[in-house]
Design a protein around this motif. Structure first.
Motif, short mmCIF file in Angstrom:
data_model
loop_
_atom_site.label_atom_id
_atom_site.label_comp_id
_atom_site.label_asym_id
_atom_site.label_seq_id
_atom_site.Cartn_x
_atom_site.Cartn_y
_atom_site.Cartn_z
N CYS A 65 29.23 -3.58 8.86
CA CYS A 65 28.78 -4.48 7.80
C CYS A 65 28.02 -5.66 8.39
CB CYS A 65 29.96 -5.00 6.99
SG CYS A 65 30.74 -3.77 5.95
N PHE A 66 28.48 -6.17 9.50
CA PHE A 66 27.79 -7.29 10.16
C PHE A 66 26.53 -6.82 10.87
CE2 PHE A 66 31.93 -9.11 9.47
CZ PHE A 66 31.63 -10.42 9.15
N LEU A 67 26.56 -5.62 11.42
CA LEU A 67 25.37 -5.10 12.10
C LEU A 67 24.23 -4.86 11.11
CD1 LEU A 67 26.99 -2.57 14.59
CD2 LEU A 67 26.01 -4.82 15.12
N ASP A 68 24.55 -4.64 9.85
CA ASP A 68 23.54 -4.38 8.83
C ASP A 68 22.90 -5.67 8.28
OD1 ASP A 68 24.05 -1.68 9.04
OD2 ASP A 68 25.41 -1.62 7.32
N GLN A 69 23.37 -6.83 8.71
CA GLN A 69 22.87 -8.10 8.17
C GLN A 69 21.71 -8.64 9.01
OE1 GLN A 69 24.15 -9.08 5.23
NE2 GLN A 69 25.38 -7.22 5.46
N SER A 70 20.93 -9.51 8.38
CA SER A 70 19.82 -10.16 9.09
C SER A 70 20.37 -11.26 10.01
CB SER A 70 18.85 -10.79 8.08
OG SER A 70 19.47 -11.89 7.44
N ASN A 71 19.57 -11.68 10.97
CA ASN A 71 19.98 -12.75 11.87
C ASN A 71 20.24 -14.05 11.11
OD1 ASN A 71 19.97 -11.19 14.18
ND2 ASN A 71 17.84 -11.66 14.65
N ARG A 72 19.47 -14.30 10.08
CA ARG A 72 19.67 -15.51 9.27
C ARG A 72 21.04 -15.48 8.59
NH1 ARG A 72 16.11 -17.69 4.16
NH2 ARG A 72 17.32 -19.59 3.89
N THR A 73 21.40 -14.35 8.03
CA THR A 73 22.70 -14.22 7.38
C THR A 73 23.82 -14.38 8.40
OG1 THR A 73 21.81 -12.77 5.68
CG2 THR A 73 24.20 -12.67 6.05
N LEU A 74 23.65 -13.78 9.57
CA LEU A 74 24.67 -13.89 10.61
C LEU A 74 24.82 -15.34 11.07
CD1 LEU A 74 23.91 -10.71 12.72
CD2 LEU A 74 25.76 -11.05 11.07
N SER A 75 23.71 -16.06 11.15
CA SER A 75 23.76 -17.47 11.51
C SER A 75 24.54 -18.27 10.48
CB SER A 75 22.34 -18.02 11.67
OG SER A 75 22.37 -19.39 11.92
N ASN A 76 24.30 -17.99 9.21
CA ASN A 76 25.02 -18.68 8.14
C ASN A 76 26.52 -18.35 8.17
OD1 ASN A 76 22.72 -19.93 7.17
ND2 ASN A 76 22.29 -18.33 5.68
N VAL A 77 26.85 -17.11 8.47
CA VAL A 77 28.26 -16.71 8.58
C VAL A 77 28.90 -17.46 9.74
CG1 VAL A 77 29.83 -14.81 9.11
CG2 VAL A 77 27.96 -14.46 7.49
N GLN A 78 28.18 -17.59 10.83
CA GLN A 78 28.71 -18.32 11.99
C GLN A 78 29.04 -19.76 11.62
OE1 GLN A 78 29.30 -16.99 15.10
NE2 GLN A 78 30.20 -18.92 15.69
N VAL A 79 28.15 -20.41 10.90
CA VAL A 79 28.39 -21.79 10.46
C VAL A 79 29.61 -21.84 9.56
CG1 VAL A 79 27.46 -23.67 9.04
CG2 VAL A 79 25.99 -22.51 10.71
N MET A 80 29.72 -20.91 8.64
CA MET A 80 30.86 -20.88 7.73
C MET A 80 32.17 -20.69 8.50
SD MET A 80 31.79 -18.20 4.70
CE MET A 80 32.14 -16.91 5.87
N MET A 81 32.16 -19.81 9.49
CA MET A 81 33.38 -19.54 10.26
C MET A 81 33.79 -20.76 11.08
SD MET A 81 34.33 -16.72 9.14
CE MET A 81 35.76 -16.53 10.16
N VAL A 82 32.83 -21.48 11.64
CA VAL A 82 33.15 -22.69 12.39
C VAL A 82 33.83 -23.69 11.46
CG1 VAL A 82 32.13 -24.69 13.55
CG2 VAL A 82 31.39 -22.39 14.16
N MET A 83 33.30 -23.83 10.26
CA MET A 83 33.89 -24.75 9.30
C MET A 83 35.30 -24.30 8.89
SD MET A 83 30.50 -25.52 7.03
CE MET A 83 31.37 -26.30 5.72
N TRP A 84 35.48 -23.00 8.72
CA TRP A 84 36.78 -22.46 8.33
C TRP A 84 37.81 -22.68 9.43
CZ3 TRP A 84 39.30 -17.89 10.21
CH2 TRP A 84 40.44 -17.53 9.49
N VAL A 85 37.45 -22.34 10.67
CA VAL A 85 38.38 -22.50 11.79
C VAL A 85 38.69 -23.98 12.00
CG1 VAL A 85 38.65 -22.22 14.27
CG2 VAL A 85 37.76 -20.34 12.91
N SER A 86 37.68 -24.83 11.85
CA SER A 86 37.89 -26.27 12.03
C SER A 86 38.88 -26.82 11.01
CB SER A 86 36.57 -27.02 11.89
OG SER A 86 35.68 -26.63 12.90
#
Length: 94
Positions: A65-86
């Protein structure tokens, strides 16, 4: 089996809870989002948490599912995960 994966991923912050964050959780999140990590490498990195072949198959689908996403989407997910973990880090009292 999907429930097992969800519970496993949601339990990681609790098992890694520390003032500075959790390197294990960060590594898992990074490998999940990183498009250069293959499905086999991803499962190899989670081997100690994978109880069965059914779970391995679900993790392959999850990673795909993640491999099928664009780099922009993956970047946004990364930001979201940092906020979630924080949000799990303790507040410092001065």
């Amino acid at each position: 089996m999907k429930l097992v994966v969800v519970l496993m991923l949601s339990a990681l912050p609790l098992s890694c809870y520390a003032g500075s964050g959790c390197a294990l959780l960060e590594d898992i999140i990074d490998s999940t989002i990183d498009p250069s990590v293959t499905e086999d490498q991803y499962i190899e990195g989670l081997e100690e948490f994978v109880p069965s072949d059914d779970t391995k198959q679900l993790l392959r689908e999850y990673k795909q599912c993640f491999l099928d996403q664009s780099n922009r989407t993956l970047s946004n997910v990364q930001v979201m995960m940092v906020m979630w973990v924080s949000s799990y880090l303790p507040l410092k009292h001065w």
